[in-house]
Design a protein around this motif. Structure first.
Motif, short mmCIF file in Angstrom:
data_model
loop_
_atom_site.label_atom_id
_atom_site.label_comp_id
_atom_site.label_asym_id
_atom_site.label_seq_id
_atom_site.Cartn_x
_atom_site.Cartn_y
_atom_site.Cartn_z
N ARG A 122 0.88 -1.13 -0.03
CA ARG A 122 0.13 -0.24 -0.08
C ARG A 122 0.84 1.26 -0.05
O ARG A 122 2.16 1.41 0.47
CB ARG A 122 -0.86 0.00 1.22
N CYS A 123 0.18 2.42 -0.52
CA CYS A 123 0.88 3.60 -0.47
C CYS A 123 1.16 4.03 0.84
O CYS A 123 0.05 4.24 1.70
CB CYS A 123 0.04 4.63 -1.20
N ARG A 124 2.28 4.27 1.44
CA ARG A 124 2.44 4.86 2.74
C ARG A 124 1.89 6.05 3.12
O ARG A 124 1.39 6.27 4.25
CB ARG A 124 4.04 4.88 3.25
N ALA A 125 1.59 6.82 2.07
CA ALA A 125 0.94 8.17 2.18
C ALA A 125 -0.59 8.11 2.54
O ALA A 125 -1.29 9.00 3.38
CB ALA A 125 1.32 9.20 1.28
N CYS A 126 -1.35 7.41 1.63
CA CYS A 126 -2.95 7.47 1.59
C CYS A 126 -3.49 6.10 1.80
O CYS A 126 -4.56 6.06 1.82
CB CYS A 126 -3.29 8.03 0.07
N ASP A 127 -2.45 5.01 1.73
CA ASP A 127 -3.09 3.49 2.17
C ASP A 127 -3.70 2.98 0.83
O ASP A 127 -4.28 2.00 1.10
CB ASP A 127 -3.98 3.61 3.27
N ALA A 128 -3.62 3.54 -0.24
CA ALA A 128 -4.20 2.94 -1.55
C ALA A 128 -3.40 1.74 -1.64
O ALA A 128 -2.13 1.67 -1.81
CB ALA A 128 -4.18 3.99 -2.56
N VAL A 129 -4.13 0.59 -2.11
CA VAL A 129 -3.31 -0.61 -2.56
C VAL A 129 -2.75 -0.41 -3.83
O VAL A 129 -3.52 -0.03 -4.84
CB VAL A 129 -4.26 -1.99 -2.76
N LEU A 130 -1.45 -0.67 -4.14
CA LEU A 130 -0.74 -0.56 -5.41
C LEU A 130 -0.19 -1.68 -5.96
O LEU A 130 -0.40 -1.90 -7.12
CB LEU A 130 0.73 0.42 -4.95
N PHE A 131 0.40 -2.71 -5.25
CA PHE A 131 0.82 -3.95 -5.83
C PHE A 131 0.45 -4.99 -5.02
O PHE A 131 0.40 -5.11 -3.58
CB PHE A 131 2.58 -3.99 -5.72
N ALA A 132 0.67 -6.36 -5.48
CA ALA A 132 0.33 -7.59 -5.08
C ALA A 132 1.88 -8.17 -5.03
O ALA A 132 2.45 -8.38 -5.83
CB ALA A 132 -0.87 -8.41 -5.59
N SER A 133 1.92 -9.20 -4.20
CA SER A 133 3.02 -9.90 -3.70
C SER A 133 3.18 -11.05 -4.82
O SER A 133 4.42 -11.34 -5.25
CB SER A 133 2.93 -10.80 -2.30
N ASP A 134 2.53 -11.38 -5.51
CA ASP A 134 2.39 -12.39 -6.61
C ASP A 134 3.09 -11.65 -7.85
O ASP A 134 3.48 -12.35 -8.93
CB ASP A 134 1.19 -12.94 -7.02
N THR A 135 3.27 -10.31 -7.97
CA THR A 135 3.88 -9.72 -8.85
C THR A 135 5.25 -9.12 -8.73
O THR A 135 6.12 -8.53 -9.43
CB THR A 135 3.24 -8.53 -9.50
N LYS A 136 5.67 -9.39 -7.46
CA LYS A 136 6.99 -8.96 -6.84
C LYS A 136 8.05 -10.03 -7.42
O LYS A 136 7.76 -11.17 -7.50
CB LYS A 136 6.99 -8.85 -5.41
N PHE A 137 9.38 -9.52 -7.76
CA PHE A 137 10.56 -10.32 -8.17
C PHE A 137 11.72 -9.92 -7.77
O PHE A 137 11.81 -8.73 -7.54
CB PHE A 137 10.38 -10.76 -9.66
N ASP A 138 12.82 -10.93 -7.78
CA ASP A 138 13.92 -10.44 -7.21
C ASP A 138 14.82 -9.96 -8.62
O ASP A 138 14.80 -10.81 -9.62
CB ASP A 138 14.86 -11.60 -6.77
N SER A 139 14.97 -8.60 -8.51
CA SER A 139 15.82 -7.97 -9.69
C SER A 139 17.05 -7.66 -9.51
O SER A 139 18.13 -7.12 -10.19
CB SER A 139 14.88 -6.73 -10.19
N HIS A 140 17.41 -7.63 -8.24
CA HIS A 140 18.77 -7.67 -7.49
C HIS A 140 19.16 -5.99 -7.73
O HIS A 140 20.27 -5.85 -8.03
CB HIS A 140 19.90 -8.61 -8.00
N CYS A 141 18.16 -5.14 -7.81
CA CYS A 141 18.67 -3.87 -8.01
C CYS A 141 18.84 -3.03 -6.74
O CYS A 141 19.07 -1.59 -6.90
CB CYS A 141 17.65 -3.26 -8.78
N GLY A 142 18.17 -3.46 -5.67
CA GLY A 142 18.44 -2.59 -4.31
C GLY A 142 17.21 -2.08 -3.84
O GLY A 142 16.93 -1.50 -2.79
N TRP A 143 16.08 -2.27 -4.79
CA TRP A 143 14.82 -1.78 -4.26
C TRP A 143 13.74 -2.91 -4.45
O TRP A 143 14.14 -3.74 -5.40
CB TRP A 143 14.21 -0.65 -4.99
N PRO A 144 12.77 -3.10 -3.94
CA PRO A 144 11.67 -3.87 -4.24
C PRO A 144 11.14 -3.67 -5.82
O PRO A 144 10.93 -2.68 -6.23
CB PRO A 144 10.30 -3.49 -3.40
N SER A 145 10.76 -4.85 -6.55
CA SER A 145 10.56 -4.70 -8.03
C SER A 145 9.40 -5.54 -8.36
O SER A 145 9.15 -6.80 -7.67
CB SER A 145 11.75 -5.31 -8.69
N PHE A 146 8.43 -5.07 -9.04
CA PHE A 146 7.17 -5.72 -9.30
C PHE A 146 7.10 -5.68 -10.84
O PHE A 146 7.73 -4.77 -11.58
CB PHE A 146 6.02 -4.99 -8.82
N TYR A 147 6.33 -6.36 -11.47
CA TYR A 147 6.21 -6.54 -13.02
C TYR A 147 5.04 -5.95 -13.41
O TYR A 147 4.91 -5.64 -14.53
CB TYR A 147 6.51 -7.77 -13.44
#
Length: 129
Positions: free
Chosen positions: A42-67
């Motif tokens: 969720r957005c930390r500022a307004c609590d809107a749902v943004l991404f789901a864990s099933d679209t998260k992947f390891d990109s090894h870039c240093g930040w959470p990545s989603f497709y």
């Protein structure tokens, strides 16, 4: 009282610097990089749902990545010319217009979209399912 003053009262100085001023957290420091549980981001500022864990992947870039975002209308895109080179695409929360990170296309990740939504951990909270 201005809207930005309200954000300064709600967010920590670090959160404000990224979400409202377009900053970037230091790579490999975010609390959600290694998050593997099922849930929603969720957005930390307004609590809107943004991404789901099933679209998260390891990109090894240093930040959470989603497709992909949870839905097409949960984020908005802006051309970002701040680095003075090839434009990047900034990702913002469609609900509150907070800066989240950037999206990159065509990097060769084996994901359904070949997109990498590189999102600052500090911009999100996580709700486990």
């Amino acid at each position: 009282m201005t809207v930005e003053k309200n954000w300064q009262e709600i967010l920590t100085p670090d959160e404000y610097a990224v979400l409202r001023e377009g900053g970037t957290e230091t790579p490999w420091t975010g609390e959600l990089i290694e998050e593997k549980r099922q849930g929603k981001y969720r957005c930390r500022a307004c609590d809107a749902v943004l991404f789901a864990s099933d679209t998260k992947f390891d990109s090894h870039c240093g930040w959470p990545s989603f497709y992909a975002p949870l839905a097409k209308d949960t984020v908005k895109y802006l051309e970002d010319n701040s680095l003075g080179e090839r434009p990047r695409v900034e990702v913002r929360c469609a609900n509150c217009d907070s800066h989240l990170g950037h999206v990159f296309h065509g990097e060769g990740y084996e994901t359904p979209t070949d997109d990498r939504f590189c999102i600052n951990s500090i911009c999100m909270t996580f709700d486990e399912e």
